[in-house]
Write an enzyme that holds these catalytic residues in place. Structure first.
Site, PDB file in Angstrom:
ATOM      1  N   LYS A 149       0.863  -1.188   0.000  1.00 23.43           N
ATOM      2  CA  LYS A 149       0.000   0.000   0.000  1.00 23.43           C
ATOM      3  C   LYS A 149       0.891   1.226   0.000  1.00 23.43           C
ATOM      4  O   LYS A 149       1.848   1.294   0.772  1.00 23.43           O
ATOM      5  CB  LYS A 149      -0.871  -0.010   1.270  1.00 23.43           C
ATOM      6  CG  LYS A 149      -1.870   1.115   1.339  1.00 23.43           C
ATOM      7  CD  LYS A 149      -3.155   0.751   0.651  1.00 23.43           C
ATOM      8  CE  LYS A 149      -4.083   1.925   0.428  1.00 23.43           C
ATOM      9  NZ  LYS A 149      -3.786   2.745  -0.761  1.00 23.43           N
ATOM     10  N   LYS A 208       4.553   2.419   8.548  1.00 15.56           N
ATOM     11  CA  LYS A 208       3.343   3.197   8.828  1.00 15.56           C
ATOM     12  C   LYS A 208       2.113   2.287   8.915  1.00 15.56           C
ATOM     13  O   LYS A 208       1.313   2.392   9.841  1.00 15.56           O
ATOM     14  CB  LYS A 208       3.159   4.207   7.687  1.00 15.56           C
ATOM     15  CG  LYS A 208       2.309   5.392   8.030  1.00 15.56           C
ATOM     16  CD  LYS A 208       2.205   6.339   6.842  1.00 15.56           C
ATOM     17  CE  LYS A 208       3.517   6.985   6.478  1.00 15.56           C
ATOM     18  NZ  LYS A 208       3.394   7.957   5.406  1.00 15.56           N
ATOM     19  N   LYS A 241       5.460   2.090  -2.853  1.00 10.10           N
ATOM     20  CA  LYS A 241       5.383   3.488  -3.298  1.00 10.10           C
ATOM     21  C   LYS A 241       5.697   3.557  -4.778  1.00 10.10           C
ATOM     22  O   LYS A 241       6.448   2.719  -5.295  1.00 10.10           O
ATOM     23  CB  LYS A 241       6.396   4.345  -2.522  1.00 10.10           C
ATOM     24  CG  LYS A 241       6.074   5.816  -2.528  1.00 10.10           C
ATOM     25  CD  LYS A 241       5.066   6.163  -1.449  1.00 10.10           C
ATOM     26  CE  LYS A 241       4.729   7.621  -1.430  1.00 10.10           C
ATOM     27  NZ  LYS A 241       3.905   7.951  -0.248  1.00 10.10           N
ATOM     28  N   THR A 296      -5.331  12.880   5.951  1.00  5.76           N
ATOM     29  CA  THR A 296      -3.962  13.026   6.459  1.00  5.76           C
ATOM     30  C   THR A 296      -3.880  14.227   7.410  1.00  5.76           C
ATOM     31  O   THR A 296      -3.325  14.127   8.510  1.00  5.76           O
ATOM     32  CB  THR A 296      -2.955  13.168   5.304  1.00  5.76           C
ATOM     33  OG1 THR A 296      -3.211  12.120   4.365  1.00  5.76           O
ATOM     34  CG2 THR A 296      -1.525  13.076   5.791  1.00  5.76           C
ATOM     35  N   ASN A 304      -2.410  19.294  -0.338  1.00  9.15           N
ATOM     36  CA  ASN A 304      -3.474  18.536   0.328  1.00  9.15           C
ATOM     37  C   ASN A 304      -3.268  18.513   1.838  1.00  9.15           C
ATOM     38  O   ASN A 304      -4.135  18.909   2.615  1.00  9.15           O
ATOM     39  CB  ASN A 304      -3.514  17.106  -0.261  1.00  9.15           C
ATOM     40  CG  ASN A 304      -4.463  16.219   0.529  1.00  9.15           C
ATOM     41  OD1 ASN A 304      -4.244  15.944   1.710  1.00  9.15           O
ATOM     42  ND2 ASN A 304      -5.537  15.782  -0.089  1.00  9.15           N
ATOM     43  N   SER A 312      -7.369   5.620   3.673  1.00 12.93           N
ATOM     44  CA  SER A 312      -7.339   4.774   2.473  1.00 12.93           C
ATOM     45  C   SER A 312      -7.852   3.363   2.788  1.00 12.93           C
ATOM     46  O   SER A 312      -8.537   2.744   1.982  1.00 12.93           O
ATOM     47  CB  SER A 312      -5.911   4.657   1.935  1.00 12.93           C
ATOM     48  OG  SER A 312      -5.627   5.740   1.090  1.00 12.93           O
TER      49      SER A 312
HETATM   50  P1  NAD Z   1       0.732  18.215  -2.624  1.00 10.53           P
HETATM   51  O1  NAD Z   1       1.320  18.044  -3.951  1.00 10.53           O
HETATM   52  O2  NAD Z   1      -0.746  18.311  -2.493  1.00 10.53           O
HETATM   53  O3  NAD Z   1       1.355  19.517  -1.916  1.00 10.53           O
HETATM   54  C1  NAD Z   1       2.713  19.744  -1.735  1.00 10.53           C
HETATM   55  C2  NAD Z   1       2.889  21.189  -1.239  1.00 10.53           C
HETATM   56  O4  NAD Z   1       4.237  21.421  -0.876  1.00 10.53           O
HETATM   57  C3  NAD Z   1       2.533  22.235  -2.286  1.00 10.53           C
HETATM   58  O5  NAD Z   1       1.867  23.308  -1.645  1.00 10.53           O
HETATM   59  C4  NAD Z   1       3.912  22.718  -2.775  1.00 10.53           C
HETATM   60  O6  NAD Z   1       3.862  24.027  -3.296  1.00 10.53           O
HETATM   61  C5  NAD Z   1       4.675  22.629  -1.476  1.00 10.53           C
HETATM   62  N1  NAD Z   1       6.115  22.576  -1.576  1.00 10.53           N
HETATM   63  C6  NAD Z   1       6.899  21.812  -2.374  1.00 10.53           C
HETATM   64  N2  NAD Z   1       8.200  22.046  -2.096  1.00 10.53           N
HETATM   65  C7  NAD Z   1       8.222  22.952  -1.100  1.00 10.53           C
HETATM   66  C8  NAD Z   1       9.248  23.599  -0.354  1.00 10.53           C
HETATM   67  N3  NAD Z   1      10.523  23.340  -0.588  1.00 10.53           N
HETATM   68  N4  NAD Z   1       8.884  24.472   0.625  1.00 10.53           N
HETATM   69  C9  NAD Z   1       7.599  24.737   0.895  1.00 10.53           C
HETATM   70  N5  NAD Z   1       6.592  24.149   0.229  1.00 10.53           N
HETATM   71  C10 NAD Z   1       6.899  23.298  -0.756  1.00 10.53           C
HETATM   72  O7  NAD Z   1       1.304  17.025  -1.718  1.00 10.53           O
HETATM   73  P2  NAD Z   1       0.698  16.424  -0.387  1.00 10.53           P
HETATM   74  O8  NAD Z   1      -0.145  15.267  -0.761  1.00 10.53           O
HETATM   75  O9  NAD Z   1       0.154  17.521   0.441  1.00 10.53           O
HETATM   76  O10 NAD Z   1       2.009  15.805   0.280  1.00 10.53           O
HETATM   77  C11 NAD Z   1       2.889  16.585   1.103  1.00 10.53           C
HETATM   78  C12 NAD Z   1       3.741  15.649   1.947  1.00 10.53           C
HETATM   79  O11 NAD Z   1       2.884  14.816   2.745  1.00 10.53           O
HETATM   80  C13 NAD Z   1       4.620  14.683   1.155  1.00 10.53           C
HETATM   81  O12 NAD Z   1       5.811  14.444   1.879  1.00 10.53           O
HETATM   82  C14 NAD Z   1       3.788  13.404   1.114  1.00 10.53           C
HETATM   83  O13 NAD Z   1       4.573  12.243   0.909  1.00 10.53           O
HETATM   84  C15 NAD Z   1       3.197  13.446   2.508  1.00 10.53           C
HETATM   85  N6  NAD Z   1       1.979  12.636   2.674  1.00 10.53           N
HETATM   86  C16 NAD Z   1       0.879  12.836   1.900  1.00 10.53           C
HETATM   87  C17 NAD Z   1      -0.250  12.066   2.123  1.00 10.53           C
HETATM   88  C18 NAD Z   1      -1.529  12.283   1.348  1.00 10.53           C
HETATM   89  O14 NAD Z   1      -2.555  11.670   1.700  1.00 10.53           O
HETATM   90  N7  NAD Z   1      -1.551  13.119   0.318  1.00 10.53           N
HETATM   91  C19 NAD Z   1      -0.262  11.087   3.124  1.00 10.53           C
HETATM   92  C20 NAD Z   1       0.881  10.920   3.920  1.00 10.53           C
HETATM   93  C21 NAD Z   1       1.988  11.714   3.682  1.00 10.53           C
END
Ligand code: NAD
Length: 424
Positions: free
Chosen positions: A67, A91, A103, A187, A218, A355
């Site tokens: 997953k 996790k 992944k 999340t 997100n 999920s």
């Molecule tokens: P996303 O694409 O929706 O958003 C990423 C955000 O980070 C955007 O606002 C982008 O502009 C910003 N960003 C990128 N580089 C940056 C930097 N150097 N400084 C500041 N902002 C920056 O992605 P997401 O789904 O929100 O994921 C963000 C993190 O959370 C990732 O590490 C991802 O692996 C982790 N994550 C996401 C989920 C999920 O359900 N989407 C679950 C667990 C973990």
């Protein structure tokens, strides 16, 4: 080897040593079970064909099907996907889910593609990996730069190839296409639940504390919204273009309103509101990490708090909503400064728990209310948090180490049992 993958390997070794995990099992946990690497040919809108490099890493399946999300990023690499796949194993284990870890990623700057090209790329990813994923084999979800629309395309492509509608092969779909209510905010919501439990554990008030959030996608925007509504003071936020700071607290509702139109970083107006120019000001992304706040929430990318800058962090709590934002060397410095770091595998596990509930609904094709989904996520995360509290007390280790030890004990027991079954 990248710093991120090195850090992941180091923590696994340390957790194995402290928990007394058998070296044979540790050796298996240090390499993924499968690595799929492929090119996706994509028809571009000018009629040309462009190829994009893609991966799916399946780290461990001792507890169930793999997953984990799929990321679209120009800097993605096999090392990054391998580290992220390993994090998913820990996790899902820590959350008590019947899943292993995997992944995926595509090396692409998805902002340079138009909608048709993005759809072609997403469908192409599924065609490249079709044989190795599925509702009881490997269930992908969204990650950085992927979203419900992309998951809908992927689930649709998968179903076409399978010849049967298979919504449970992907999670993070839109509600209209068989997704779960509450999954999009899961999340961020889970991050709030873990923070709430930590504050209660530390006998601190749940409101009024100040927060800085790196990343406004997100995860970052949803945690910002929830904490704002709960009465926290959101002093700083950022996206890839830069950061904003307002000592008296940013109006997150206002930022959300202007986000789609101007982006959160509007050089002239801060976040679309002229009158907020004073005391609102712009910061660099890195400076946000050193804001004068109680809680720092990295919610963007890995390797943000490092040996070089950890000394400058002023927050007393770091809630890792991004995967891998704090390096192992930085951990040691933060620990010395008595800064509590709530690790990604606990803090952002609301996403995979959400999920899991989507997967259950998709398998049964019976759908629940948002309130029911969020209540179930809340219960599951409280259980995981309480488990980490007891492991932390038993082994006298940090939050991160306690989380890894607990996750590893569950995975290694399952591997041990499988080995015994095979040899009997
Ligand atoms: P996303 O694409 O929706 O958003 C990423 C955000 O980070 C955007 O606002 C982008 O502009 C910003 N960003 C990128 N580089 C940056 C930097 N150097 N400084 C500041 N902002 C920056 O992605 P997401 O789904 O929100 O994921 C963000 C993190 O959370 C990732 O590490 C991802 O692996 C982790 N994550 C996401 C989920 C999920 O359900 N989407 C679950 C667990 C973990």
């Amino acid at each position: 080897m990248s710093t991120f993958l090195q850090n992941t390997q180091k923590i696994i070794e340390e957790a194995a040593e402290i928990s007394g995990t058998n070296p044979g099992i540790l050796a298996k946990l240090q390499i993924p079970e499968h690595v799929w690497e492929f090119e996706i040919p994509v028809m571009m809108s000018d009629g040309s064909e462009k190829k994009f490099h893609a991966w799916r890493v399946q780290h461990n399946s001792a507890l169930g099907p793999y997953k984990g999300g799929i990321r679209y990023h120009q800097d993605s690499s096999l090392d990054e996907v391998s580290a992220l796949a390993s994090l998913m194993t820990w996790k899902t284990s820590l959350a008590g889910l019947p899943y292993g870890g995997g992944k995926g990623a595509v090396k692409v700057d998805s902002k340079t593609l138009n909608e048709m090209e993005l759809e072609n790329l997403s469908r192409g990813y599924v065609r490249g990996i079709f044989k190795y994923i599925g509702q009881k084999m490997d269930i992908p979800a969204p990650d950085v730069n992927t979203n419900p629309k992309i998951m809908d395309w992927m689930a649709d492509e998968y179903s076409k190839l399978a010849g049967v509608w298979t919504p449970a092969a992907f999670t993070g779909k839109s509600v209209e296409k068989g997704g779960s209510r509450g999954r999009e905010i899961a999340t961020g919501f889970g991050g709030y639940v873990v923070l709430r439990e930590l504050l209660a554990n530390n006998q601190l008030p749940v409101t009024g504390l100040s927060v800085a959030i790196q990343g406004f996608g997100n995860v970052g925007s949803n945690i910002a919204k929830i904490l704002f509504e709960k009465g926290f003071k959101i002093r700083a936020i950022s996206d890839s273009k830069g950061a904003l700071y307002e000592k008296n607290g940013i109006d997150v509702e206002m930022v959300l309103k202007v986000k789609e139109k101007t982006g959160i970083i509007d050089r002239k107006k801060c976040y679309g509101v002229e009158s907020h120019d004073e005391p609102c000001r712009h910061l660099t992304n890195e400076d946000l990490l050193f804001s004068d706040v109680d809680i720092l929430i990295p919610a963007a990318m890995e390797d943000q708090i490092t040996l070089e800058n950890a000394d400058r962090v002023k927050a007393k709590i770091i809630l890792e909503l991004a995967n891998g934002p704090v390096t192992r060397e930085a951990d040691a410095i933060l620990e010395k400064h008595k800064i509590e770091v709530i690790p990604d595998i606990l803090a952002n596990s609301g996403g995979v728990v959400g999920s899991y509930f989507e997967w259950m609904q998709s398998l049964e094709e019976k759908y629940w209310s948002e309130a029911r989904v969020l209540e179930k996520i809340d219960d599951k995360l409280c259980e995981a948090f309480d488990g980490v509290v007891s492991t932390k007390a038993e082994y006298q280790v940090s939050w991160r180490m306690a989380s890894y030890i607990r996750a590893m004990l569950r995975v290694s027991r399952a591997m041990d049992l499988a080995q015994k079954k095979r040899s009997s």
